[in-house]
Design a protein around this motif. Structure first.
Motif, PDB file in Angstrom:
ATOM      1  N   ASP A   1      14.461 -29.777 -20.565  1.00  0.00           N
ATOM      2  CA  ASP A   1      13.876 -28.582 -19.963  1.00  0.00           C
ATOM      3  C   ASP A   1      13.551 -28.815 -18.485  1.00  0.00           C
TER       4      ASP A   1
ATOM      5  N   THR B   1      21.982 -27.163 -26.850  1.00  0.00           N
ATOM      6  CA  THR B   1      23.412 -26.913 -26.995  1.00  0.00           C
ATOM      7  C   THR B   1      24.150 -28.166 -26.552  1.00  0.00           C
TER       8      THR B   1
ATOM      9  N   GLU C   1      21.858 -29.369 -23.142  1.00  0.00           N
ATOM     10  CA  GLU C   1      20.853 -28.614 -22.411  1.00  0.00           C
ATOM     11  C   GLU C   1      20.018 -27.821 -23.412  1.00  0.00           C
TER      12      GLU C   1
ATOM     13  N   THR D   1      18.105 -24.757 -25.321  1.00  0.00           N
ATOM     14  CA  THR D   1      18.382 -23.346 -25.554  1.00  0.00           C
ATOM     15  C   THR D   1      17.206 -22.513 -25.037  1.00  0.00           C
ATOM     16  N   GLU D   2      17.396 -21.210 -24.986  1.00  0.00           N
ATOM     17  CA  GLU D   2      16.309 -20.323 -24.575  1.00  0.00           C
ATOM     18  C   GLU D   2      15.111 -20.466 -25.512  1.00  0.00           C
ATOM     19  N   ARG D   3      15.387 -20.668 -26.793  1.00  0.00           N
ATOM     20  CA  ARG D   3      14.293 -20.808 -27.763  1.00  0.00           C
ATOM     21  C   ARG D   3      13.459 -22.057 -27.459  1.00  0.00           C
TER      22      ARG D   3
ATOM     23  N   THR E   1      13.113 -23.574 -24.569  1.00  0.00           N
ATOM     24  CA  THR E   1      12.373 -23.323 -23.332  1.00  0.00           C
ATOM     25  C   THR E   1      11.185 -22.411 -23.596  1.00  0.00           C
ATOM     26  N   ALA E   2      11.374 -21.391 -24.414  1.00  0.00           N
ATOM     27  CA  ALA E   2      10.277 -20.466 -24.739  1.00  0.00           C
ATOM     28  C   ALA E   2       9.166 -21.175 -25.516  1.00  0.00           C
TER      29      ALA E   2
ATOM     30  N   SER F   1       7.261 -23.341 -23.098  1.00  0.00           N
ATOM     31  CA  SER F   1       6.442 -22.474 -22.237  1.00  0.00           C
ATOM     32  C   SER F   1       5.206 -21.993 -22.975  1.00  0.00           C
TER      33      SER F   1
END
Length: 131
Positions: free
Chosen positions: A64, A100, A111, A113-115, A117-118, A121
Motif C-alpha cells: 500500500d 493482485t 499490488e 487491491t482497492e479492498r 487499501t480501503a 484506510s
C-alpha cells in the motif's frame, strides 16, 4: 439472549412493556441478523483471518505504501521470513482478494487491491481514537 432476559431488557427500556413489544423487538433483531448473509460473512471472515497474520499484514502495508508494483524478491529486506514464506503469504493474499498478481517472465509483481487499501484506510482512520 434468552427469552426471559430479552423481556427484562425490553421492560427496562419501556415501563409499559407487553408481550407484543417483546415480539416486535424479536422481529427487529431477526431482520438485523438477516443482513449478514452467509456468503458475505464467510468472505469477510476469510479476509480478516488473512490480514490477522503479521507477515501478510506487513506485506499489504508495504504494498500500500509502495508507488506501484513490487516483486516478491523486494520483500526480503523488510521481512524476517524466507522468500518461500513471502510467496506463500502473497498467494494467501491473492486468494483473499487483497492483492493482485502479474507475471512477467520469471518475475511476479504484486499490488494491493482497492479492498485492501480501503481496509487499511479504515484501520488508520479509526486508530486515531485509540491514542
Amino acid at each position: 439472549m434468552s427469552s426471559g432476559r430479552l423481556e427484562r431488557f425490553v421492560a427496562a427500556a419501556d415501563d409499559d412493556c407487553c408481550p407484543a413489544d417483546v415480539e416486535e423487538r424479536r422481529r427487529e433483531l431477526s431482520e438485523l441478523a438477516a443482513t449478514a448473509d452467509e456468503r458475505s460473512r464467510a468472505r469477510d471472515l476469510d479476509v480478516l483471518r488473512t490480514l490477522a497474520d503479521d507477515t501478510r499484514y506487513r506485506i499489504v502495508r508495504i504494498l500500500d505504501a509502495a508507488d506501484g508494483e513490487l516483486c516478491v524478491c523486494e520483500f526480503a529486506p523488510f521481512l524476517s521470513v524466507s522468500e518461500s514464506a513471502v510467496s506463500h503469504a502473497l498467494g494467501d493474499l491473492t486468494t483473499a482478494g487483497l492483492v493482485t498478481r502479474r507475471k512477467d517472465g520469471r518475475w511476479r509483481y504484486y499490488e494491493p487491491t482497492e479492498r485492501a487499501t480501503a481496509l487499511l484506510s479504515a484501520l488508520d482512520a479509526t486508530a486515531a481514537g485509540d491514542r
